[in-house]
Design a protein around this motif. Structure first.
Motif, PDB file in Angstrom:
ATOM      1  N   ALA A 168      17.382 -18.755  -2.793  1.00  0.00           N
ATOM      2  CA  ALA A 168      17.771 -18.018  -3.994  1.00  0.00           C
ATOM      3  C   ALA A 168      16.877 -16.798  -4.184  1.00  0.00           C
ATOM      4  O   ALA A 168      15.673 -16.845  -3.928  1.00  0.00           O
ATOM      5  N   ASP A 169      17.469 -15.716  -4.654  1.00  0.00           N
ATOM      6  CA  ASP A 169      16.729 -14.491  -4.947  1.00  0.00           C
ATOM      7  C   ASP A 169      16.014 -14.680  -6.286  1.00  0.00           C
ATOM      8  O   ASP A 169      16.647 -14.838  -7.325  1.00  0.00           O
ATOM      9  N   VAL A 170      14.669 -14.649  -6.252  1.00  0.00           N
ATOM     10  CA  VAL A 170      13.892 -14.850  -7.477  1.00  0.00           C
ATOM     11  C   VAL A 170      13.138 -13.571  -7.860  1.00  0.00           C
ATOM     12  O   VAL A 170      12.156 -13.610  -8.605  1.00  0.00           O
ATOM     13  N   THR A 171      13.633 -12.435  -7.377  1.00  0.00           N
ATOM     14  CA  THR A 171      13.017 -11.160  -7.709  1.00  0.00           C
ATOM     15  C   THR A 171      13.117 -10.898  -9.207  1.00  0.00           C
ATOM     16  O   THR A 171      14.188 -11.033  -9.798  1.00  0.00           O
ATOM     17  N   ALA A 172      12.014 -10.529  -9.818  1.00  0.00           N
ATOM     18  CA  ALA A 172      12.006 -10.258 -11.258  1.00  0.00           C
ATOM     19  C   ALA A 172      12.775  -8.988 -11.569  1.00  0.00           C
ATOM     20  O   ALA A 172      12.606  -7.970 -10.891  1.00  0.00           O
ATOM     21  N   ALA A 173      13.603  -9.030 -12.582  1.00  0.00           N
ATOM     22  CA  ALA A 173      14.405  -7.868 -12.961  1.00  0.00           C
ATOM     23  C   ALA A 173      13.553  -6.746 -13.537  1.00  0.00           C
ATOM     24  O   ALA A 173      13.916  -5.572 -13.441  1.00  0.00           O
ATOM     25  N   ASP A 174      12.413  -7.102 -14.119  1.00  0.00           N
ATOM     26  CA  ASP A 174      11.576  -6.100 -14.785  1.00  0.00           C
ATOM     27  C   ASP A 174      10.326  -5.748 -13.976  1.00  0.00           C
ATOM     28  O   ASP A 174       9.330  -5.284 -14.525  1.00  0.00           O
ATOM     29  N   ARG A 175      10.367  -5.945 -12.696  1.00  0.00           N
ATOM     30  CA  ARG A 175       9.197  -5.667 -11.860  1.00  0.00           C
ATOM     31  C   ARG A 175       8.832  -4.181 -11.877  1.00  0.00           C
ATOM     32  O   ARG A 175       9.672  -3.322 -12.151  1.00  0.00           O
ATOM     33  N   GLN A 176       7.596  -3.899 -11.555  1.00  0.00           N
ATOM     34  CA  GLN A 176       7.152  -2.525 -11.333  1.00  0.00           C
ATOM     35  C   GLN A 176       7.475  -2.183  -9.886  1.00  0.00           C
ATOM     36  O   GLN A 176       6.966  -2.811  -8.968  1.00  0.00           O
ATOM     37  N   GLU A 177       8.313  -1.203  -9.668  1.00  0.00           N
ATOM     38  CA  GLU A 177       8.818  -0.962  -8.322  1.00  0.00           C
ATOM     39  C   GLU A 177       7.974  -0.017  -7.491  1.00  0.00           C
ATOM     40  O   GLU A 177       8.061  -0.029  -6.264  1.00  0.00           O
ATOM     41  N   VAL A 178       7.183   0.825  -8.146  1.00  0.00           N
ATOM     42  CA  VAL A 178       6.261   1.690  -7.409  1.00  0.00           C
ATOM     43  C   VAL A 178       4.872   1.473  -8.000  1.00  0.00           C
ATOM     44  O   VAL A 178       4.650   1.752  -9.178  1.00  0.00           O
ATOM     45  N   VAL A 179       3.963   0.968  -7.193  1.00  0.00           N
ATOM     46  CA  VAL A 179       2.671   0.494  -7.672  1.00  0.00           C
ATOM     47  C   VAL A 179       1.555   1.440  -7.232  1.00  0.00           C
ATOM     48  O   VAL A 179       1.373   1.684  -6.038  1.00  0.00           O
ATOM     49  N   PRO A 180       0.769   1.984  -8.171  1.00  0.00           N
ATOM     50  CA  PRO A 180      -0.351   2.841  -7.790  1.00  0.00           C
ATOM     51  C   PRO A 180      -1.488   2.012  -7.186  1.00  0.00           C
ATOM     52  O   PRO A 180      -1.882   0.997  -7.746  1.00  0.00           O
ATOM     53  N   GLN A 181      -1.972   2.446  -6.048  1.00  0.00           N
ATOM     54  CA  GLN A 181      -3.002   1.708  -5.335  1.00  0.00           C
ATOM     55  C   GLN A 181      -4.136   2.645  -4.918  1.00  0.00           C
ATOM     56  O   GLN A 181      -3.954   3.851  -4.793  1.00  0.00           O
ATOM     57  N   GLN A 182      -5.302   2.064  -4.698  1.00  0.00           N
ATOM     58  CA  GLN A 182      -6.388   2.747  -4.024  1.00  0.00           C
ATOM     59  C   GLN A 182      -6.826   1.853  -2.878  1.00  0.00           C
ATOM     60  O   GLN A 182      -6.938   0.640  -3.042  1.00  0.00           O
ATOM     61  N   ALA A 183      -7.060   2.424  -1.732  1.00  0.00           N
ATOM     62  CA  ALA A 183      -7.425   1.646  -0.557  1.00  0.00           C
ATOM     63  C   ALA A 183      -8.671   2.228   0.086  1.00  0.00           C
ATOM     64  O   ALA A 183      -8.830   3.439   0.170  1.00  0.00           O
ATOM     65  N   GLU A 184      -9.546   1.333   0.535  1.00  0.00           N
ATOM     66  CA  GLU A 184     -10.745   1.735   1.254  1.00  0.00           C
ATOM     67  C   GLU A 184     -10.645   1.255   2.697  1.00  0.00           C
ATOM     68  O   GLU A 184     -10.089   0.184   2.975  1.00  0.00           O
ATOM     69  N   PHE A 185     -11.209   2.033   3.583  1.00  0.00           N
ATOM     70  CA  PHE A 185     -11.167   1.738   5.011  1.00  0.00           C
ATOM     71  C   PHE A 185     -12.549   1.939   5.613  1.00  0.00           C
ATOM     72  O   PHE A 185     -13.315   2.785   5.161  1.00  0.00           O
ATOM     73  N   ILE A 186     -12.837   1.174   6.662  1.00  0.00           N
ATOM     74  CA  ILE A 186     -14.051   1.379   7.426  1.00  0.00           C
ATOM     75  C   ILE A 186     -13.715   1.222   8.899  1.00  0.00           C
ATOM     76  O   ILE A 186     -12.666   0.684   9.269  1.00  0.00           O
ATOM     77  N   SER A 187     -14.609   1.710   9.738  1.00  0.00           N
ATOM     78  CA  SER A 187     -14.473   1.504  11.170  1.00  0.00           C
ATOM     79  C   SER A 187     -15.776   0.918  11.698  1.00  0.00           C
ATOM     80  O   SER A 187     -16.766   0.815  10.962  1.00  0.00           O
ATOM     81  N   SER A 188     -15.780   0.545  12.953  1.00  0.00           N
ATOM     82  CA  SER A 188     -17.018   0.093  13.588  1.00  0.00           C
ATOM     83  C   SER A 188     -17.601   1.245  14.395  1.00  0.00           C
ATOM     84  O   SER A 188     -16.898   2.198  14.740  1.00  0.00           O
ATOM     85  N   SER A 189     -18.886   1.163  14.706  1.00  0.00           N
ATOM     86  CA  SER A 189     -19.513   2.213  15.509  1.00  0.00           C
ATOM     87  C   SER A 189     -18.977   2.221  16.931  1.00  0.00           C
ATOM     88  O   SER A 189     -19.035   3.238  17.615  1.00  0.00           O
ATOM     89  N   SER A 190     -18.402   1.087  17.373  1.00  0.00           N
ATOM     90  CA  SER A 190     -17.850   1.028  18.727  1.00  0.00           C
ATOM     91  C   SER A 190     -16.476   1.691  18.825  1.00  0.00           C
ATOM     92  O   SER A 190     -16.061   2.122  19.895  1.00  0.00           O
ATOM     93  N   ALA A 191     -15.754   1.763  17.710  1.00  0.00           N
ATOM     94  CA  ALA A 191     -14.450   2.437  17.665  1.00  0.00           C
ATOM     95  C   ALA A 191     -14.381   3.223  16.366  1.00  0.00           C
ATOM     96  O   ALA A 191     -13.611   2.894  15.447  1.00  0.00           O
ATOM     97  N   PRO A 192     -15.177   4.263  16.238  1.00  0.00           N
ATOM     98  CA  PRO A 192     -15.366   4.933  14.945  1.00  0.00           C
ATOM     99  C   PRO A 192     -14.138   5.602  14.356  1.00  0.00           C
ATOM    100  O   PRO A 192     -14.059   5.782  13.140  1.00  0.00           O
ATOM    101  N   SER A 193     -13.169   5.975  15.193  1.00  0.00           N
ATOM    102  CA  SER A 193     -11.989   6.671  14.662  1.00  0.00           C
ATOM    103  C   SER A 193     -10.846   5.725  14.334  1.00  0.00           C
ATOM    104  O   SER A 193      -9.804   6.162  13.861  1.00  0.00           O
ATOM    105  N   VAL A 194     -11.029   4.435  14.574  1.00  0.00           N
ATOM    106  CA  VAL A 194     -10.000   3.433  14.283  1.00  0.00           C
ATOM    107  C   VAL A 194     -10.370   2.740  12.979  1.00  0.00           C
ATOM    108  O   VAL A 194     -11.313   1.947  12.919  1.00  0.00           O
ATOM    109  N   LEU A 195      -9.635   3.038  11.920  1.00  0.00           N
ATOM    110  CA  LEU A 195      -9.942   2.483  10.613  1.00  0.00           C
ATOM    111  C   LEU A 195      -9.303   1.116  10.410  1.00  0.00           C
ATOM    112  O   LEU A 195      -8.233   0.825  10.932  1.00  0.00           O
TER     113      LEU A 195
END
Length: 198
Positions: free
Chosen positions: A155-182
């Motif tokens: 059964a579809d239990v998706t909320a009718a009043d959901r927030q469809e576009v969610v503002p996010q902030q994301a942080e990334f890091i890499s290792s010194s062995s693969a510094p350009s791969v986040l």
């Protein structure tokens, strides 16, 4: 690492599970600071060799990492045969345990996802180089409007009043062995004014 602007004070949520709960209707809104200042200047550590040649390159690497993470999160959320531990290939070591725990919680709820989440309007907040590794932070809008939530009975239990576009902030890091791969280090749901509703 260059500090994130002072207004950066979101309510902590893991993006995959937070988005699912938003779709289901199980995540309540929280009061927060005003919308984040969107004029912060990305910088690289002056004494280190820059890992990325430009802000655009840093943003592209962050978006690529986020999309890879999101794709694997979708695999876990839609296919019970995929172990939650597979997310470890896309997140930092410090983010693995929490990510796995959140996906296991989703399994316990007995729901799966149908559809695709999309990343909209990614914007670089900052990036830096520290001890041979890259750090980056971005703003992004997560569009869950194309996702439906289905329970164990089909059964579809998706909320009718959901927030469809969610503002996010994301942080990334890499290792010194693969510094350009986040790798995803944390993802937060913004709790202040919605910068995705412009």
């Amino acid at each position: 690492m260059t500090p994130v602007p002072a207004r950066w004070n979101p309510a902590r949520q893991v993006v995959a599970v937070a988005a699912v709960l938003l779709v289901v209707g199980g995540l309540a809104g929280c009061a927060g600071e005003p919308a984040p200042a969107r004029t912060a200047e990305p910088t690289a550590e002056a004494t280190a060799e820059p890992i990325f040649a430009s802000d655009e390159e840093a943003l592209a690497a962050a978006v690529e990492a986020y999309e890879a993470y999101n794709a694997e999160a979708a695999r876990i959320s839609t296919n019970p045969a995929v172990e939650p531990s597979s997310i470890a290939n896309f997140v930092s070591e410090g983010f693995v345990a929490q990510s796995v725990q959140e996906f296991e919680l989703l399994r316990q709820e007995g729901v799966t996802l149908v559809g695709e989440m999309k990343l909209l309007d990614p914007e670089l907040v900052m990036w830096s180089t520290t001890n041979g590794a890259a750090h980056a932070t971005i703003y992004v809008c997560l569009d869950v409007s194309g996702v439906r939530v289905v329970n164990s009975s089909g059964a579809d239990v998706t909320a009718a009043d959901r927030q469809e576009v969610v503002p996010q902030q994301a942080e990334f890091i890499s290792s010194s062995s693969a510094p350009s791969v986040l790798l995803v280090d944390r993802i937060d749901q913004w709790s202040g004014a919605d910068f995705c509703s412009r």
